[in-house]
Design a protein around this motif. Sequence first.
Motif: not given
Length: 174
Positions: A107, A110, A112, A114
Amino acid sequence: MKKCKVCNKPAVYHLTEIQNGEAQALHFCEEHFQEYISGQTSQDEWEPQDDATLIELSSQELQLDEEMECPNCGITFQEFRSEGRLGCPHDYIAFREPLIQLLENIHGECVHIGKFPKRAPTSSQQQYNLIKLRRELTAAIAEENYEAAASLRDEISKLEQEEQTESESDTSAE
Protein backbone atom coordinates in the motif's frame (compact mmCIF):
# COMPACT_ATOMS: atom_id res chain seq x y z
CA MET A 1 10.83 -7.14 -4.73
CA LYS A 2 13.96 -5.01 -5.03
CA LYS A 3 14.56 -2.28 -2.48
CA CYS A 4 15.97 1.20 -3.02
CA LYS A 5 19.72 1.20 -2.64
CA VAL A 6 19.60 4.26 -0.37
CA CYS A 7 16.51 4.04 1.85
CA ASN A 8 15.09 0.49 1.69
CA LYS A 9 11.74 1.58 0.17
CA PRO A 10 10.44 -0.53 -2.73
CA ALA A 11 12.47 0.26 -5.85
CA VAL A 12 10.50 1.58 -8.81
CA TYR A 13 13.46 2.39 -11.07
CA HIS A 14 16.00 -0.22 -12.07
CA LEU A 15 19.11 0.93 -13.92
CA THR A 16 22.05 -0.91 -15.33
CA GLU A 17 25.20 1.16 -15.63
CA ILE A 18 28.33 0.09 -17.38
CA GLN A 19 31.47 1.37 -15.69
CA ASN A 20 34.94 0.19 -16.68
CA GLY A 21 33.36 -2.49 -18.87
CA GLU A 22 31.31 -3.95 -16.00
CA ALA A 23 27.52 -3.84 -15.70
CA GLN A 24 26.20 -2.71 -12.33
CA ALA A 25 22.55 -2.82 -11.26
CA LEU A 26 21.09 0.17 -9.41
CA HIS A 27 17.64 0.20 -7.80
CA PHE A 28 15.94 3.41 -6.62
CA CYS A 29 12.70 4.64 -5.14
CA GLU A 30 11.08 7.67 -6.82
CA GLU A 31 12.77 10.25 -4.58
CA HIS A 32 16.30 8.90 -4.81
CA PHE A 33 15.99 8.24 -8.55
CA GLN A 34 15.23 11.94 -9.09
CA GLU A 35 18.25 12.90 -6.98
CA TYR A 36 20.45 10.45 -8.86
CA ILE A 37 19.34 11.60 -12.31
CA SER A 38 19.57 15.31 -11.46
CA GLY A 39 23.08 14.83 -10.07
CA GLN A 40 22.23 16.50 -6.75
CA THR A 41 24.35 13.97 -4.89
CA SER A 42 27.89 12.82 -5.61
CA GLN A 43 28.28 9.61 -7.57
CA ASP A 44 30.30 8.02 -4.73
CA GLU A 45 27.17 7.87 -2.55
CA TRP A 46 25.40 5.79 -5.20
CA GLU A 47 28.16 3.23 -5.52
CA PRO A 48 26.27 -0.06 -5.85
CA GLN A 49 26.81 -2.85 -3.37
CA ASP A 50 27.98 -6.08 -4.86
CA ASP A 51 25.19 -8.51 -5.71
CA ALA A 52 26.58 -11.26 -3.46
CA THR A 53 26.15 -9.02 -0.40
CA LEU A 54 22.64 -8.03 -1.40
CA ILE A 55 21.61 -11.63 -2.06
CA GLU A 56 23.11 -12.75 1.26
CA LEU A 57 21.33 -10.00 3.21
CA SER A 58 17.94 -10.61 1.59
CA SER A 59 18.17 -14.39 2.04
CA GLN A 60 19.00 -13.91 5.73
CA GLU A 61 15.98 -11.60 6.13
CA LEU A 62 13.72 -14.12 4.38
CA GLN A 63 15.02 -16.95 6.51
CA LEU A 64 14.38 -15.01 9.72
CA ASP A 65 10.85 -14.08 8.60
CA GLU A 66 10.00 -17.66 7.63
CA GLU A 67 11.21 -19.03 10.98
CA MET A 68 9.16 -16.56 13.06
CA GLU A 69 6.42 -18.28 15.01
CA CYS A 70 3.54 -16.98 17.11
CA PRO A 71 3.98 -18.16 20.72
CA ASN A 72 0.20 -18.29 21.17
CA CYS A 73 -1.13 -20.23 18.16
CA GLY A 74 2.09 -21.62 16.66
CA ILE A 75 1.55 -20.33 13.12
CA THR A 76 4.75 -19.38 11.30
CA PHE A 77 5.12 -16.31 9.13
CA GLN A 78 5.67 -18.61 6.15
CA GLU A 79 2.29 -20.28 6.82
CA PHE A 80 0.66 -16.84 6.97
CA ARG A 81 2.24 -15.90 3.64
CA SER A 82 1.03 -19.09 1.97
CA GLU A 83 -2.49 -19.13 3.47
CA GLY A 84 -3.09 -15.37 3.61
CA ARG A 85 -4.63 -15.61 7.10
CA LEU A 86 -3.28 -15.04 10.56
CA GLY A 87 -3.96 -17.60 13.27
CA CYS A 88 -4.85 -15.35 16.21
CA PRO A 89 -4.83 -11.72 17.33
CA HIS A 90 -1.37 -12.16 18.90
CA ASP A 91 0.11 -12.67 15.41
CA TYR A 92 -0.04 -8.91 14.83
CA ILE A 93 2.46 -8.52 17.67
CA ALA A 94 4.57 -11.56 16.84
CA PHE A 95 4.92 -10.64 13.15
CA ARG A 96 4.88 -6.86 13.62
CA GLU A 97 8.01 -5.97 11.63
CA PRO A 98 7.44 -8.19 8.59
CA LEU A 99 3.75 -7.19 8.52
CA ILE A 100 4.70 -3.51 8.48
CA GLN A 101 7.14 -4.16 5.62
CA LEU A 102 4.47 -6.12 3.77
CA LEU A 103 1.89 -3.35 4.16
CA GLU A 104 4.37 -0.70 3.05
CA ASN A 105 5.24 -2.75 -0.03
CA ILE A 106 1.60 -3.32 -0.93
CA HIS A 107 0.00 0.00 0.00
CA GLY A 108 2.95 2.34 0.32
CA GLU A 109 1.81 3.11 3.89
CA CYS A 110 1.17 1.21 7.07
CA VAL A 111 -1.38 3.66 8.48
CA HIS A 112 -5.04 3.50 7.52
CA ILE A 113 -6.71 6.83 6.89
CA GLY A 114 -10.37 6.04 6.50
CA LYS A 115 -13.41 7.97 5.48
CA PHE A 116 -16.44 9.00 7.47
CA PRO A 117 -19.88 7.72 6.53
CA LYS A 118 -21.83 10.47 4.78
CA ARG A 119 -24.61 10.13 7.34
CA ALA A 120 -22.25 10.51 10.31
CA PRO A 121 -23.13 13.48 12.47
CA THR A 122 -20.69 16.35 12.32
CA SER A 123 -20.12 16.06 16.07
CA SER A 124 -18.55 12.60 15.67
CA GLN A 125 -16.27 13.93 12.94
CA GLN A 126 -15.26 16.81 15.20
CA GLN A 127 -14.56 14.37 18.04
CA TYR A 128 -12.37 12.31 15.72
CA ASN A 129 -10.49 15.43 14.61
CA LEU A 130 -9.98 16.50 18.24
CA ILE A 131 -8.59 13.07 19.18
CA LYS A 132 -6.27 13.12 16.16
CA LEU A 133 -5.05 16.65 16.92
CA ARG A 134 -4.42 15.78 20.58
CA ARG A 135 -2.29 12.82 19.52
CA GLU A 136 -0.35 15.04 17.15
CA LEU A 137 0.08 17.60 19.95
CA THR A 138 1.47 14.93 22.29
CA ALA A 139 3.89 13.78 19.58
CA ALA A 140 4.99 17.35 18.82
CA ILE A 141 5.68 17.98 22.51
CA ALA A 142 7.61 14.72 22.80
CA GLU A 143 9.73 15.75 19.78
CA GLU A 144 10.17 19.20 21.36
CA ASN A 145 8.66 20.82 18.26
CA TYR A 146 7.05 23.63 20.21
CA GLU A 147 6.03 25.75 17.23
CA ALA A 148 3.96 22.91 15.83
CA ALA A 149 2.62 22.19 19.33
CA ALA A 150 1.45 25.79 19.72
CA SER A 151 -0.27 25.68 16.34
CA LEU A 152 -1.99 22.40 17.24
CA ARG A 153 -3.02 23.77 20.63
CA ASP A 154 -4.65 26.77 18.92
CA GLU A 155 -6.45 24.51 16.45
CA ILE A 156 -7.73 22.30 19.30
CA SER A 157 -8.98 25.35 21.19
CA LYS A 158 -10.79 26.60 18.08
CA LEU A 159 -12.50 23.23 17.54
CA GLU A 160 -13.46 22.99 21.21
CA GLN A 161 -15.00 26.48 21.08
CA GLU A 162 -16.96 25.58 17.94
CA GLU A 163 -18.20 22.43 19.62
CA GLN A 164 -19.24 24.33 22.74
CA THR A 165 -21.04 26.99 20.66
CA GLU A 166 -22.94 24.29 18.75
CA SER A 167 -23.99 22.51 21.95
CA GLU A 168 -25.18 25.80 23.47
CA SER A 169 -27.21 26.62 20.36
CA ASP A 170 -28.73 23.11 20.39
CA THR A 171 -29.71 23.56 24.05
CA SER A 172 -31.29 26.97 23.49
CA ALA A 173 -33.25 25.69 20.46
CA GLU A 174 -35.01 23.10 22.63
